[in-house]
Design a protein around this motif. Sequence first.
Motif, PDB file in Angstrom:
ATOM      1  N   THR A 261      43.612  33.571  51.121  1.00 10.41           N
ATOM      2  CA  THR A 261      43.055  34.707  50.393  1.00 10.41           C
ATOM      3  C   THR A 261      44.151  35.462  49.650  1.00 10.41           C
ATOM      4  N   PHE A 262      45.269  35.692  50.311  1.00 10.15           N
ATOM      5  CA  PHE A 262      46.369  36.420  49.675  1.00 10.15           C
ATOM      6  C   PHE A 262      46.830  35.723  48.400  1.00 10.15           C
ATOM      7  N   PHE A 263      47.127  34.433  48.495  1.00 11.98           N
ATOM      8  CA  PHE A 263      47.634  33.739  47.313  1.00 11.98           C
ATOM      9  C   PHE A 263      46.546  33.530  46.266  1.00 11.98           C
ATOM     10  N   HIS A 264      45.305  33.458  46.703  1.00 12.87           N
ATOM     11  CA  HIS A 264      44.180  33.397  45.763  1.00 12.87           C
ATOM     12  C   HIS A 264      44.133  34.672  44.919  1.00 12.87           C
ATOM     13  N   GLU A 265      44.290  35.832  45.565  1.00 16.14           N
ATOM     14  CA  GLU A 265      44.290  37.096  44.824  1.00 16.14           C
ATOM     15  C   GLU A 265      45.520  37.194  43.917  1.00 16.14           C
ATOM     16  N   CYS A 266      46.648  36.681  44.390  1.00 21.58           N
ATOM     17  CA  CYS A 266      47.856  36.660  43.558  1.00 21.58           C
ATOM     18  C   CYS A 266      47.604  35.852  42.290  1.00 21.58           C
ATOM     19  N   ALA A 267      46.899  34.734  42.444  1.00 20.86           N
ATOM     20  CA  ALA A 267      46.601  33.881  41.296  1.00 20.86           C
ATOM     21  C   ALA A 267      45.794  34.631  40.246  1.00 20.86           C
ATOM     22  N   HIS A 268      44.823  35.422  40.673  1.00 18.88           N
ATOM     23  CA  HIS A 268      44.035  36.202  39.720  1.00 18.88           C
ATOM     24  C   HIS A 268      44.937  37.143  38.920  1.00 18.88           C
ATOM     25  N   LEU A 269      45.887  37.784  39.584  1.00 18.00           N
ATOM     26  CA  LEU A 269      46.791  38.701  38.885  1.00 18.00           C
ATOM     27  C   LEU A 269      47.691  37.953  37.909  1.00 18.00           C
ATOM     28  N   LEU A 270      48.132  36.785  38.302  1.00 17.85           N
ATOM     29  CA  LEU A 270      49.060  36.015  37.479  1.00 17.85           C
ATOM     30  C   LEU A 270      48.379  35.326  36.301  1.00 17.85           C
ATOM     31  N   LEU A 271      47.135  34.899  36.492  1.00 15.27           N
ATOM     32  CA  LEU A 271      46.499  34.008  35.518  1.00 15.27           C
ATOM     33  C   LEU A 271      45.403  34.633  34.683  1.00 15.27           C
ATOM     34  N   HIS A 272      44.792  35.717  35.180  1.00 21.64           N
ATOM     35  CA  HIS A 272      43.545  36.156  34.569  1.00 21.64           C
ATOM     36  C   HIS A 272      43.605  37.582  34.016  1.00 21.64           C
ATOM     37  N   SER A 273      42.527  37.983  33.381  1.00 21.45           N
ATOM     38  CA  SER A 273      42.463  39.238  32.629  1.00 21.45           C
ATOM     39  C   SER A 273      42.752  40.464  33.496  1.00 21.45           C
ATOM     40  N   ARG A 274      43.503  41.392  32.918  1.00 23.56           N
ATOM     41  CA  ARG A 274      43.784  42.647  33.613  1.00 23.56           C
ATOM     42  C   ARG A 274      42.590  43.597  33.558  1.00 23.56           C
ATOM     43  N   LYS A 275      41.584  43.252  32.806  1.00 26.21           N
ATOM     44  CA  LYS A 275      40.400  44.112  32.693  1.00 26.21           C
ATOM     45  C   LYS A 275      39.357  43.804  33.761  1.00 26.21           C
ATOM     46  N   SER A 276      39.612  42.804  34.577  1.00 28.23           N
ATOM     47  CA  SER A 276      38.625  42.374  35.570  1.00 28.23           C
ATOM     48  C   SER A 276      38.973  42.885  36.961  1.00 28.23           C
ATOM     49  N   ILE A 277      37.943  42.972  37.794  1.00 28.40           N
ATOM     50  CA  ILE A 277      38.101  43.202  39.227  1.00 28.40           C
ATOM     51  C   ILE A 277      37.627  41.927  39.911  1.00 28.40           C
ATOM     52  N   PHE A 278      38.492  41.310  40.691  1.00 26.34           N
ATOM     53  CA  PHE A 278      38.164  40.024  41.308  1.00 26.34           C
ATOM     54  C   PHE A 278      37.808  40.234  42.771  1.00 26.34           C
TER      55      PHE A 278
END
Length: 363
Positions: A261-278
């Motif tokens: 879960t931790f690295f999954h959330e890290c991936a969202h920050l690294l790869l995806h839009s800053r306008k989203s809440i994951f």
Amino acid sequence: MSQRHHYQPDYAVSPGELIQDQLDVLEISGRELARRCGRSTKLIAEIIAGKAPIEPETALQLERVLETSASIWLGMEANYRLHLARVKEQPALAEHHGWASTFPLKELSQRGLLGIKKDAAAQVQEVLRFFGCGSVDACQERFNELEAVAFRHSPSFESNRAALLSWLRIGDIRAEHIETQDYDRAKFLAALKEVRSLTVKPVEVFLPEIRKLCADAGVVFVVEKPLPKVALSGVSRWLSPRRALIQQTLRHLSNDHFWFTFFHECAHLLLHSRKSIFLDGKGMTNVDPELEAEANDWASNFLIPSDALTRFITRFAYEESQVTEFAAEHGIDPGIVVGQLQHRKVLDFGQMNRFRKRYVWGE
């Protein structure tokens, strides 16, 4: 955030009452006071009656005539008008008590985040204070903004919205007390390599280390026990353009799940839009499947390189010693290897679970 207690008396003395007391002592009339201050008799009469406020100029005049500091007059005036405003808004606040009651008040109170009030208006005030909003309308507008982002891909969301909004707000509150550097992507990636080496450490060792490493790279890391009806494992979002947040629940309380879960959330920050809440939980997400799959692949590969795991599976003879040797070779906890093997259905979910460490709240 600790509860903030302010003394708020349910009464206030009008400065006009003190003026009248002083006039009685001096044995002069309101008309005479008006003459000495150079103000109209009507104005002074309205001030004494509490109908007109004392302005700074009038306060200075009263200071000279009655020998009471202008700051005292203005302070009394401010307190009196504030009291009147509080009294005036009570009925309107009380009408929203049903709205306030939709939030998990008992649980939030147990965590020291708000107080339980018998008075309906006071309870609404507590909820507004918790969310950092000045009015119910402003609070609901903020909720609408969050929901437009957080729930847009989730028509059948598993978590209770009021509880989820509360849990997200706790993340904001916890983050207020954590200092971070400005976000630096390269520094964050370097920090994650160090974090990966912590998977073999006990929880009381790695949690503070994760917080520090992430904070130095501009990411707040928070572990917050889920509220009732919040079916989430974690969330990642941007608090500002230079500051991100990863908030986890430890919902499943096993090390393989925690680290994935931790690295999954890290991936969202690294790869995806800053306008989203994951928002991520077992069997649910609020983002497009492609983005979720991309985050899954990145997290899996970061924990255990995919090609290495594939080669291991081809020679895996279902011996525990193979798992421990492979984990040691890659500097990862064996429980994570077992979790990956179970996910790939190489192992049944009941096999080799002794390697999967269970975390307990309070450790």
